[in-house]
Design an enzyme around this catalytic site. Structure first.
Site, PDB file in Angstrom:
ATOM      1  CB  SER A 166      -0.902   0.006   1.240  1.00 57.44           C
ATOM      2  OG  SER A 166      -1.292   1.330   1.558  1.00 57.44           O
ATOM      3  CG  ASP A 314      -6.776   3.214  -7.454  1.00 59.07           C
ATOM      4  OD1 ASP A 314      -7.209   2.470  -6.557  1.00 59.07           O
ATOM      5  OD2 ASP A 314      -6.047   4.208  -7.225  1.00 59.07           O
ATOM      6  NE  ARG A 345     -13.164   1.543  -6.028  1.00 56.71           N
ATOM      7  CZ  ARG A 345     -12.206   2.450  -6.056  1.00 56.71           C
ATOM      8  NH1 ARG A 345     -10.960   2.103  -6.294  1.00 56.71           N
ATOM      9  NH2 ARG A 345     -12.487   3.735  -5.869  1.00 56.71           N
TER      10      ARG A 345
HETATM   11  C1  S3P Z   1      -3.066   5.753  -3.371  1.00 55.45           C
HETATM   12  C2  S3P Z   1      -2.751   4.435  -3.104  1.00 55.45           C
HETATM   13  C3  S3P Z   1      -3.688   3.322  -3.324  1.00 55.45           C
HETATM   14  C4  S3P Z   1      -4.818   3.730  -4.259  1.00 55.45           C
HETATM   15  C5  S3P Z   1      -5.422   5.056  -3.891  1.00 55.45           C
HETATM   16  C6  S3P Z   1      -4.361   6.149  -3.946  1.00 55.45           C
HETATM   17  C7  S3P Z   1      -2.062   6.791  -3.106  1.00 55.45           C
HETATM   18  O1  S3P Z   1      -4.255   2.936  -2.087  1.00 55.45           O
HETATM   19  O2  S3P Z   1      -5.822   2.735  -4.288  1.00 55.45           O
HETATM   20  O3  S3P Z   1      -6.468   5.397  -4.777  1.00 55.45           O
HETATM   21  O4  S3P Z   1      -2.232   7.946  -3.543  1.00 55.45           O
HETATM   22  O5  S3P Z   1      -1.061   6.479  -2.442  1.00 55.45           O
HETATM   23  P1  S3P Z   1      -3.518   1.927  -1.078  1.00 55.45           P
HETATM   24  O6  S3P Z   1      -2.311   2.575  -0.546  1.00 55.45           O
HETATM   25  O7  S3P Z   1      -4.529   1.659   0.005  1.00 55.45           O
HETATM   26  O8  S3P Z   1      -3.209   0.705  -1.886  1.00 55.45           O
END
Ligand code: S3P
Length: 428
Positions: A166, A314, A345
């Site tokens: 993440s 995403d 989702r």
């Molecule tokens: C993001 C990381 C992702 C993504 C989100 C934006 C970011 O989430 O799904 O829309 O800007 O770092 P996760 O870190 O929970 O995977």
């Protein structure tokens, strides 16, 4: 607001998508922590990034906005001030988790909250490492959910092995690491998007990346910079899937961020047989950017799983629509993280495409689509999730009859002009 989508004859156009959401958030946050002026161009004025601006302003940062140009005047790492009220991250997981990293480093008390969806999303994943660094954090549900109250300051650098791939978790720890002395390292099970690393380096921090391991050195002299935000791949993908599947379509989407940690959907679309070309490749403030041409044709199913998942997480709602319109089977696995987004989702795409007549089955960590059935327009629930609303619209372009999308105004989160662009490129 309900939006009605009618089938199109084909699609034609040469368009741009709005600025990248992830990069827009980071530009405001690093601008707030840097000394001097950060000028951001092509900033995404979607609701999520506005939440980040409001939170930063509540911490005393001087931010001015003129359409999609934003001026942030930062005073360095120690200039943030205790907010007078609760900080509202709205619908934005990135605002809440990354800001938690910054607030963990600040020697004052703050409370972060968000809307009903965000208050159900997992926060233990940031609370745990930030607590290990020395922040005191208390949150609802046994330290699992927002609101969360943070008493920050006096952090120690750590090496953190994250159980999830993440970027929000990685970034929260790296941002907290800016306030600690010495090197802070995050090790991920699979690499997630690397915008934070790239931008930290661009603002003057010392960063080292080695495969799935990222290290930042604390107490850097960050200097305000000019940031030009590339177009958002996660918005472009809806137009690209539409362009790749509508017979006779020809679209050019300009100025799209093609950072390899974000461009997994392009690889999958090509694997599915999409006629895609990237041209005018260039680099803007450390991020790769290009223009993309797509032509309509027939797609075939694909297997999507493993290390590519964080590079297209995403984009999976859009790819699910491509899979429903493709010949053969598409299997998505290793994507359980989809269950923790703005809505579940996996559940949402299964319900959406199932209601439109697709053969789709949910699994714990993904879904299976047996493509090729003609879709039928119906009344679709967006579940208040911007990416589900846009997926419904793309499916509706090729469905029999009319598609009605409930609560479609949630597209304001990431792509406020989405339906205008769709009208512009539609040939009836
Ligand atoms: C993001 C990381 C992702 C993504 C989100 C934006 C970011 O989430 O799904 O829309 O800007 O770092 P996760 O870190 O929970 O995977």
């Amino acid at each position: 607001m309900e939006v009605v989508i009618n089938p199109v004859r084909t699609l034609r156009g040469d368009v741009q998508v709005p600025g990248d959401k992830s990069i827009s958030h980071r530009a405001v946050m690093l601008g707030a922590l840097a000394m001097g002026e950060t000028e951001i161009e092509n900033f995404l004025t979607g609701e999520d990034c506005l939440s980040t601006i409001r939170v930063a302003q509540s911490l005393g940062v001087d931010i001015k906005m003129d359409q999609n140009r934003v001026l942030v005047r930062g005073g360095g790492l120690d200039a943030l001030r205790e907010p007078g009220d609760v900080l509202d991250a709205g619908n934005s997981g990135t605002t809440m988790r990354m800001m938690a990293g910054i607030l963990a480093g600040c020697p004052f008390f703050s409370v972060l909250t968000g809307d009903a969806s965000l208050r159900c999303r997992p926060m233990r994943r940031v609370i745990q490492p930030l607590t290990a660094m020395g922040a005191r954090i208390a949150a609802r549900g046994g330290n699992a959910y927002a609101p969360m109250a943070i008493s920050g300051g006096d952090l120690c650098a750590i090496t953190y092995t994250s159980p999830v791939a993440s970027a929000q978790v990685k970034s929260a720890v790296l941002l907290a690491g800016l306030f600690a002395d010495g090197p802070t390292t995050v090790i991920e099970p699979a690499r997630s998007r690397d915008h934070t690393e790239r931008m930290l380096e661009y603002f003057g921090a010392r960063v080292e990346v080695e495969d799935k391991r990222v290290t930042v050195w604390g107490r850097p002299d960050l200097r305000g910079r000019k940031v030009t935000v590339p177009g958002d791949m996660s918005s472009a993908v809806f137009l690209l899937v539409a362009g790749a599947t509508v017979p006779g379509a020809e679209l050019v989407v300009r100025n799209v961020g093609i950072n390899p940690t974000r461009a997994g959907a392009l690889d999958i679309l090509v694997q599915m047989g999409a006629d895609l070309q990237i041209f005018n490749e260039r680099r803007v403030n450390g991020e790769p950017v290009g223009d993309i041409r797509v032509r309509g044709g027939r797609l075939t199913g694909a297997k999507i799983g493993g290390a590519i998942i964080p590079y297209l997480i995403d984009e999976l709602p859009a790819l699910a629509v491509a899979a429903a319109l493709a010949e053969g089977e598409t299997v998505v696995r290793d994507a359980a993280e989809l269950r923790y987004k703005e809505t579940d989702r996996i559940d949402a795409v299964v319900k959406l495409l199932g209601a439109m007549g697709a053969n789709i089955t949910g699994r714990e960590d993904g879904f299976i689509v047996r493509g090729g059935r003609k879709l039928t327009g119906t009344v679709c629930d967006s579940f208040g999730d911007h990416r589900i609303a846009m997926a419904a619209a793309v499916a509706g372009l090729q469905a029999r009859g009319t598609t009605r999308i409930k609560e479609a105004d949630c597209v304001r989160i990431s792509y406020p002009a989405f339906f205008d662009t769709l009208n512009l490129i539609s040939v009836q």
